[in-house]
Design a protein around this motif. Structure first.
Motif, PDB file in Angstrom:
ATOM      1  N   ILE A 124      -1.403   5.428  -9.253  1.00  0.00           N
ATOM      2  CA  ILE A 124      -2.390   4.444  -9.713  1.00  0.00           C
ATOM      3  C   ILE A 124      -3.754   5.114  -9.763  1.00  0.00           C
ATOM      4  O   ILE A 124      -4.200   5.701  -8.775  1.00  0.00           O
ATOM      5  CB  ILE A 124      -2.415   3.223  -8.774  1.00  0.00           C
ATOM      6  CG1 ILE A 124      -1.071   2.493  -8.848  1.00  0.00           C
ATOM      7  CG2 ILE A 124      -3.544   2.272  -9.166  1.00  0.00           C
ATOM      8  CD1 ILE A 124      -0.736   1.658  -7.671  1.00  0.00           C
ATOM      9  N   ALA A 125      -4.377   5.029 -10.929  1.00  0.00           N
ATOM     10  CA  ALA A 125      -5.730   5.570 -11.084  1.00  0.00           C
ATOM     11  C   ALA A 125      -6.696   4.532 -10.516  1.00  0.00           C
ATOM     12  O   ALA A 125      -7.020   3.532 -11.176  1.00  0.00           O
ATOM     13  CB  ALA A 125      -6.023   5.863 -12.546  1.00  0.00           C
ATOM     14  N   PHE A 126      -7.115   4.759  -9.296  1.00  0.00           N
ATOM     15  CA  PHE A 126      -7.888   3.777  -8.521  1.00  0.00           C
ATOM     16  C   PHE A 126      -9.063   3.190  -9.310  1.00  0.00           C
ATOM     17  O   PHE A 126      -9.269   1.972  -9.315  1.00  0.00           O
ATOM     18  CB  PHE A 126      -8.371   4.456  -7.239  1.00  0.00           C
ATOM     19  CG  PHE A 126      -9.171   3.569  -6.334  1.00  0.00           C
ATOM     20  CD1 PHE A 126      -8.555   2.578  -5.581  1.00  0.00           C
ATOM     21  CD2 PHE A 126     -10.542   3.712  -6.238  1.00  0.00           C
ATOM     22  CE1 PHE A 126      -9.300   1.757  -4.745  1.00  0.00           C
ATOM     23  CE2 PHE A 126     -11.295   2.891  -5.408  1.00  0.00           C
ATOM     24  CZ  PHE A 126     -10.662   1.915  -4.660  1.00  0.00           C
ATOM     25  N   HIS A 127      -9.815   4.026  -9.976  1.00  0.00           N
ATOM     26  CA  HIS A 127     -11.024   3.538 -10.650  1.00  0.00           C
ATOM     27  C   HIS A 127     -10.764   2.943 -12.037  1.00  0.00           C
ATOM     28  O   HIS A 127     -11.671   2.349 -12.627  1.00  0.00           O
ATOM     29  CB  HIS A 127     -12.062   4.666 -10.748  1.00  0.00           C
ATOM     30  CG  HIS A 127     -12.610   5.038  -9.400  1.00  0.00           C
ATOM     31  ND1 HIS A 127     -13.348   4.164  -8.635  1.00  0.00           N
ATOM     32  CD2 HIS A 127     -12.479   6.166  -8.662  1.00  0.00           C
ATOM     33  CE1 HIS A 127     -13.680   4.743  -7.499  1.00  0.00           C
ATOM     34  NE2 HIS A 127     -13.173   5.956  -7.481  1.00  0.00           N
ATOM     35  N   LEU A 128      -9.565   3.079 -12.570  1.00  0.00           N
ATOM     36  CA  LEU A 128      -9.239   2.486 -13.876  1.00  0.00           C
ATOM     37  C   LEU A 128      -8.607   1.102 -13.752  1.00  0.00           C
ATOM     38  O   LEU A 128      -8.624   0.315 -14.693  1.00  0.00           O
ATOM     39  CB  LEU A 128      -8.293   3.401 -14.653  1.00  0.00           C
ATOM     40  CG  LEU A 128      -8.844   4.748 -15.103  1.00  0.00           C
ATOM     41  CD1 LEU A 128      -7.772   5.526 -15.851  1.00  0.00           C
ATOM     42  CD2 LEU A 128     -10.073   4.561 -15.984  1.00  0.00           C
ATOM     43  N   CYS A 129      -8.025   0.827 -12.600  1.00  0.00           N
ATOM     44  CA  CYS A 129      -7.325  -0.451 -12.401  1.00  0.00           C
ATOM     45  C   CYS A 129      -8.313  -1.605 -12.425  1.00  0.00           C
ATOM     46  O   CYS A 129      -9.376  -1.545 -11.811  1.00  0.00           O
ATOM     47  CB  CYS A 129      -6.584  -0.411 -11.071  1.00  0.00           C
ATOM     48  SG  CYS A 129      -5.786  -1.970 -10.656  1.00  0.00           S
ATOM     49  N   LEU A 149     -12.611  -2.082  -2.951  1.00  0.00           N
ATOM     50  CA  LEU A 149     -13.122  -2.263  -4.310  1.00  0.00           C
ATOM     51  C   LEU A 149     -13.303  -0.901  -4.975  1.00  0.00           C
ATOM     52  O   LEU A 149     -13.795   0.041  -4.345  1.00  0.00           O
ATOM     53  CB  LEU A 149     -14.483  -2.952  -4.270  1.00  0.00           C
ATOM     54  CG  LEU A 149     -14.513  -4.435  -3.897  1.00  0.00           C
ATOM     55  CD1 LEU A 149     -15.943  -4.883  -3.684  1.00  0.00           C
ATOM     56  CD2 LEU A 149     -13.839  -5.273  -4.960  1.00  0.00           C
ATOM     57  N   ASN A 150     -12.929  -0.812  -6.238  1.00  0.00           N
ATOM     58  CA  ASN A 150     -13.194   0.438  -6.958  1.00  0.00           C
ATOM     59  C   ASN A 150     -14.591   0.372  -7.586  1.00  0.00           C
ATOM     60  O   ASN A 150     -15.323  -0.600  -7.405  1.00  0.00           O
ATOM     61  CB  ASN A 150     -12.088   0.730  -7.993  1.00  0.00           C
ATOM     62  CG  ASN A 150     -12.024  -0.299  -9.111  1.00  0.00           C
ATOM     63  OD1 ASN A 150     -12.951  -1.065  -9.321  1.00  0.00           O
ATOM     64  ND2 ASN A 150     -10.911  -0.303  -9.830  1.00  0.00           N
ATOM     65  N   ARG A 151     -14.978   1.394  -8.302  1.00  0.00           N
ATOM     66  CA  ARG A 151     -16.352   1.429  -8.797  1.00  0.00           C
ATOM     67  C   ARG A 151     -16.617   0.435  -9.922  1.00  0.00           C
ATOM     68  O   ARG A 151     -17.763   0.215 -10.303  1.00  0.00           O
ATOM     69  CB  ARG A 151     -16.742   2.843  -9.226  1.00  0.00           C
ATOM     70  CG  ARG A 151     -15.992   3.397 -10.393  1.00  0.00           C
ATOM     71  CD  ARG A 151     -16.468   4.807 -10.698  1.00  0.00           C
ATOM     72  NE  ARG A 151     -15.580   5.456 -11.633  1.00  0.00           N
ATOM     73  CZ  ARG A 151     -15.241   6.725 -11.586  1.00  0.00           C
ATOM     74  NH1 ARG A 151     -15.715   7.497 -10.643  1.00  0.00           N
ATOM     75  NH2 ARG A 151     -14.422   7.228 -12.474  1.00  0.00           N
ATOM     76  N   GLN A 152     -15.556  -0.189 -10.455  1.00  0.00           N
ATOM     77  CA  GLN A 152     -15.750  -1.263 -11.434  1.00  0.00           C
ATOM     78  C   GLN A 152     -15.862  -2.622 -10.755  1.00  0.00           C
ATOM     79  O   GLN A 152     -16.062  -3.641 -11.410  1.00  0.00           O
ATOM     80  CB  GLN A 152     -14.587  -1.290 -12.420  1.00  0.00           C
ATOM     81  CG  GLN A 152     -14.448  -0.029 -13.255  1.00  0.00           C
ATOM     82  CD  GLN A 152     -13.448  -0.249 -14.377  1.00  0.00           C
ATOM     83  OE1 GLN A 152     -13.787  -0.830 -15.393  1.00  0.00           O
ATOM     84  NE2 GLN A 152     -12.217   0.191 -14.183  1.00  0.00           N
ATOM     85  N   GLY A 153     -15.640  -2.629  -9.449  1.00  0.00           N
ATOM     86  CA  GLY A 153     -15.742  -3.873  -8.696  1.00  0.00           C
ATOM     87  C   GLY A 153     -14.447  -4.657  -8.604  1.00  0.00           C
ATOM     88  O   GLY A 153     -14.468  -5.866  -8.350  1.00  0.00           O
ATOM     89  N   TYR A 154     -13.316  -3.982  -8.796  1.00  0.00           N
ATOM     90  CA  TYR A 154     -12.014  -4.648  -8.718  1.00  0.00           C
ATOM     91  C   TYR A 154     -11.227  -4.127  -7.519  1.00  0.00           C
ATOM     92  O   TYR A 154     -11.380  -2.964  -7.119  1.00  0.00           O
ATOM     93  CB  TYR A 154     -11.189  -4.377  -9.980  1.00  0.00           C
ATOM     94  CG  TYR A 154     -11.818  -4.898 -11.243  1.00  0.00           C
ATOM     95  CD1 TYR A 154     -11.897  -6.266 -11.498  1.00  0.00           C
ATOM     96  CD2 TYR A 154     -12.324  -4.014 -12.194  1.00  0.00           C
ATOM     97  CE1 TYR A 154     -12.476  -6.734 -12.664  1.00  0.00           C
ATOM     98  CE2 TYR A 154     -12.909  -4.485 -13.364  1.00  0.00           C
ATOM     99  CZ  TYR A 154     -12.975  -5.846 -13.587  1.00  0.00           C
ATOM    100  OH  TYR A 154     -13.559  -6.315 -14.737  1.00  0.00           O
TER     101      TYR A 154
END
Ligand code: SF4
Ligand code: SF4
Length: 98
Positions: free
Chosen positions: A31-36, A57-62
């Motif tokens: 799983i690409a942590f920051h793309l999910c 939370l990833n850098r997109q806030g999800y």
């Protein structure tokens, strides 16, 4: 029937075959942590229940999903339902796909 229909039918047949046969611990999930986007479609559709919402939370806030680390059947359903290109990848272990 056009080529797209044929390709989807073939993909569906592969998914069904892998789902029916006992193929536990057959795939490696990345799983690409920051793309999910944390939509959890993959969590809801995984027949082995090896995906879950993560705690960070990833850098997109999800809240990116996480893999349990074992038990993947290599069916690829999570890959097909994921709307985010590159967010989840499944590698079926070599020699197990016959
Ligand atoms: S390929 Fe994806 S949907 Fe299928 S068992 Fe593995 S994690 Fe679950
Ligand atoms: S379906 Fe894709 S974007 Fe949605 S939670 Fe799973 S990996 Fe993330």
């Amino acid at each position: 029937m056009n080529w797209y229909c044929l390709i989807y039918i073939l993909k569906f047949k592969v998914c069904v075959r892998r789902f029916i046969v006992d193929v536990s611990d057959r795939g490696d999930v990345v799983i690409a942590f920051h793309l999910c986007k944390g939509c959890e479609l993959c969590v809801a559709s995984c027949p082995a229940n090896v995906l879950a919402r993560g705690a960070a939370l990833n850098r997109q806030g999800y809240y990116a999903v996480t893999y349990a680390g074992a038990g993947c059947r290599g069916c690829g359903i999570c890959f097909y339902v994921c709307p985010e290109p590159g967010a989840i990848t499944v590698r079926v272990r070599k020699g197990d796909d016959d």
